[in-house]
Design an enzyme around this catalytic site. Structure first.
Site, PDB file in Angstrom:
ATOM      1  N   SER A   1      68.524   3.670  61.539  1.00 23.70           N
ATOM      2  CA  SER A   1      67.063   3.739  61.557  1.00 23.70           C
ATOM      3  C   SER A   1      66.693   4.962  60.717  1.00 23.70           C
ATOM      4  O   SER A   1      67.554   5.818  60.472  1.00 23.70           O
ATOM      5  CB  SER A   1      66.591   3.946  63.001  1.00 23.70           C
ATOM      6  OG  SER A   1      65.273   4.451  63.038  1.00 23.70           O
TER       7      SER A   1
ATOM      8  N   TYR B   1      66.688   8.014  71.455  1.00 13.75           N
ATOM      9  CA  TYR B   1      66.805   7.108  70.302  1.00 13.75           C
ATOM     10  C   TYR B   1      67.278   7.883  69.070  1.00 13.75           C
ATOM     11  O   TYR B   1      68.203   7.457  68.360  1.00 13.75           O
ATOM     12  CB  TYR B   1      65.438   6.457  70.049  1.00 13.75           C
ATOM     13  CG  TYR B   1      65.430   5.340  69.038  1.00 13.75           C
ATOM     14  CD1 TYR B   1      65.777   4.040  69.400  1.00 13.75           C
ATOM     15  CD2 TYR B   1      65.047   5.573  67.719  1.00 13.75           C
ATOM     16  CE1 TYR B   1      65.747   3.005  68.473  1.00 13.75           C
ATOM     17  CE2 TYR B   1      65.015   4.546  66.784  1.00 13.75           C
ATOM     18  CZ  TYR B   1      65.367   3.263  67.165  1.00 13.75           C
ATOM     19  OH  TYR B   1      65.335   2.232  66.249  1.00 13.75           O
TER      20      TYR B   1
HETATM   21  P1  NAD Z   1      64.279  -6.469  69.218  1.00 15.32           P
HETATM   22  O1  NAD Z   1      63.771  -5.895  70.502  1.00 15.32           O
HETATM   23  O2  NAD Z   1      63.506  -7.529  68.525  1.00 15.32           O
HETATM   24  O3  NAD Z   1      65.762  -7.020  69.405  1.00 15.32           O
HETATM   25  C1  NAD Z   1      66.723  -6.311  70.128  1.00 15.32           C
HETATM   26  C2  NAD Z   1      67.864  -7.229  70.461  1.00 15.32           C
HETATM   27  O4  NAD Z   1      68.825  -6.504  71.260  1.00 15.32           O
HETATM   28  C3  NAD Z   1      67.461  -8.435  71.301  1.00 15.32           C
HETATM   29  O5  NAD Z   1      68.229  -9.562  70.921  1.00 15.32           O
HETATM   30  C4  NAD Z   1      67.803  -8.012  72.720  1.00 15.32           C
HETATM   31  O6  NAD Z   1      68.015  -9.103  73.605  1.00 15.32           O
HETATM   32  C5  NAD Z   1      69.084  -7.234  72.449  1.00 15.32           C
HETATM   33  N1  NAD Z   1      69.450  -6.312  73.514  1.00 15.32           N
HETATM   34  C6  NAD Z   1      68.712  -5.327  74.082  1.00 15.32           C
HETATM   35  N2  NAD Z   1      69.423  -4.733  75.069  1.00 15.32           N
HETATM   36  C7  NAD Z   1      70.625  -5.343  75.114  1.00 15.32           C
HETATM   37  C8  NAD Z   1      71.794  -5.185  75.921  1.00 15.32           C
HETATM   38  N3  NAD Z   1      71.863  -4.267  76.895  1.00 15.32           N
HETATM   39  N4  NAD Z   1      72.838  -6.000  75.689  1.00 15.32           N
HETATM   40  C9  NAD Z   1      72.783  -6.958  74.729  1.00 15.32           C
HETATM   41  N5  NAD Z   1      71.712  -7.144  73.937  1.00 15.32           N
HETATM   42  C10 NAD Z   1      70.649  -6.353  74.133  1.00 15.32           C
HETATM   43  O7  NAD Z   1      64.516  -5.191  68.284  1.00 15.32           O
HETATM   44  P2  NAD Z   1      64.664  -5.024  66.697  1.00 15.32           P
HETATM   45  O8  NAD Z   1      63.464  -4.342  66.206  1.00 15.32           O
HETATM   46  O9  NAD Z   1      65.111  -6.286  66.078  1.00 15.32           O
HETATM   47  O10 NAD Z   1      65.821  -3.937  66.670  1.00 15.32           O
HETATM   48  C11 NAD Z   1      67.164  -4.238  66.311  1.00 15.32           C
HETATM   49  C12 NAD Z   1      67.838  -2.957  65.839  1.00 15.32           C
HETATM   50  O11 NAD Z   1      67.147  -2.417  64.718  1.00 15.32           O
HETATM   51  C13 NAD Z   1      67.860  -1.856  66.904  1.00 15.32           C
HETATM   52  O12 NAD Z   1      69.100  -1.170  66.843  1.00 15.32           O
HETATM   53  C14 NAD Z   1      66.728  -0.929  66.459  1.00 15.32           C
HETATM   54  O13 NAD Z   1      66.920   0.378  66.893  1.00 15.32           O
HETATM   55  C15 NAD Z   1      66.838  -1.059  64.943  1.00 15.32           C
HETATM   56  N6  NAD Z   1      65.622  -0.688  64.209  1.00 15.32           N
HETATM   57  C16 NAD Z   1      64.459  -1.370  64.388  1.00 15.32           C
HETATM   58  C17 NAD Z   1      63.336  -0.976  63.647  1.00 15.32           C
HETATM   59  C18 NAD Z   1      62.012  -1.685  63.762  1.00 15.32           C
HETATM   60  O14 NAD Z   1      61.015  -1.203  63.225  1.00 15.32           O
HETATM   61  N7  NAD Z   1      61.937  -2.822  64.419  1.00 15.32           N
HETATM   62  C19 NAD Z   1      63.425   0.095  62.776  1.00 15.32           C
HETATM   63  C20 NAD Z   1      64.627   0.759  62.627  1.00 15.32           C
HETATM   64  C21 NAD Z   1      65.734   0.354  63.349  1.00 15.32           C
END
Ligand code: NAD
Length: 257
Positions: free
Chosen positions: A139, A152
């Site tokens: 991130s 985080y």
């Molecule tokens: P999201 O909430 O849409 O998806 C998260 C996924 O992780 C889901 O499939 C959820 O079921 C799964 N999950 C959560 N807890 C879990 C657990 N204990 N065991 C198994 N699965 C679990 O989130 P996203 O935005 O797609 O984020 C995905 C990754 O990208 C994360 O690591 C997040 O930190 C990173 N990220 C997101 C953004 C953003 O702006 N969305 C930016 C930078 C980094």
């Protein structure tokens, strides 16, 4: 590029970025192992439409024993994991003094320790075949901080450290390890933060979106899950063979400031 006969495990792939990555890999012919909570059937349906073989495992990544079961499942279904995408992540926002210990523990477990467990369990088979791709979801918060995101930011900085060590320990092999560091990506995790801002400031969603992007992302644009899927494909391509240990920003200029 064809990823036929390769198997990709994407953690947290029932939603958002993980689902986008799974679809991109499936479109290149890879076998897919999905993991995560929520609408599992919808995710399986979306990824299967590419015609690849798709399996699902419900491991809770905060639990090391569940991760062992997930990796055993992958080996029993497909022999080994060739492409490991450590993507699952959760967020909680509070000041340090108000940060609940259970939130700290959960974020460190899912966003950082889970990647250590999947990596240590996937590496022996990757070494045996002398090919592997490990892609860790970082991130912008793996590179810079923001207030109220102690766990985080700590976990994401940690994932870049883990990425570098993994890349060094595999440097003379056909296994690479890299991290992707997005800014704002339009997913449920990001949209919840925008909705919370709208509620707290009593403004519209549109205004809260502009405010959120305007704070730190110079392009004023969300990255899409497709964009991230394409970067994963590059890491998996032959041209990616010597890209090792990088934290690749995809953040509209956020960390260029
Ligand atoms: P999201 O909430 O849409 O998806 C998260 C996924 O992780 C889901 O499939 C959820 O079921 C799964 N999950 C959560 N807890 C879990 C657990 N204990 N065991 C198994 N699965 C679990 O989130 P996203 O935005 O797609 O984020 C995905 C990754 O990208 C994360 O690591 C997040 O930190 C990173 N990220 C997101 C953004 C953003 O702006 N969305 C930016 C930078 C980094």
């Amino acid at each position: 590029m064809s990823l036929k006969n390769k198997t990709a495990l994407i953690t947290g792939s029932t939603s958002g970025i993980g689902l986008g990555i799974a679809k991109a890999l499936a479109n290149q012919g890879a076998n897919i192992i999905l993991n995560g909570f929520g609408d599992v059937d919808a995710a399986i349906g979306e990824v299967s439409s590419a015609g690849s073989r798709v399996e699902y495992h419900p491991a809770d990544l905060s639990k090391p024993l569940d991760i062992e079961s997930l990796m055993g499942f992958a080996a029993s279904k497909f022999d080994q994991v060739d492409i490991l995408v450590n993507n699952a992540g959760i967020q909680h926002v509070a000041s340090l003094e108000d940060f609940r210990v259970q939130h700290w523990d959960a974020i460190l477990a899912v966003n950082l320790s889970a990647a250590f467990h999947t990596t240590r369990l996937a590496l022996p088979a990757m070494r045996a075949s002398n090919w592997g791709r490990i892609i860790n979801m970082g991130s912008v918060h793996a590179l810079v901080a923001s207030v109220n995101k102690a766990a985080y930011v700590a976990a994401k900085h940690g994932i870049v450290g883990l990425t570098k060590v993994t890349a060094l320990e595999t440097a003379t092999t056909g296994i690479t390890c890299n991290a992707i560091c997005p800014g704002w990506v339009r997913t449920p995790l990001a949209l919840k933060q925008v909705e919370d801002k709208a509620k707290t400031l009593n403004i519209s969603l549109e205004e809260a979106t502009k405010l959120s992007l305007g704070e730190k992302e110079p392009s004023m644009q969300f990255t899409t899950t497709d964009d991230i899927g394409q970067l994963v494909l590059f890491f998996c391509s032959p041209a990616g063979h010597n890209v090792r240990g990088v934290a690749w920003s995809m953040d509209g200029g956020w960390t260029a400031q």
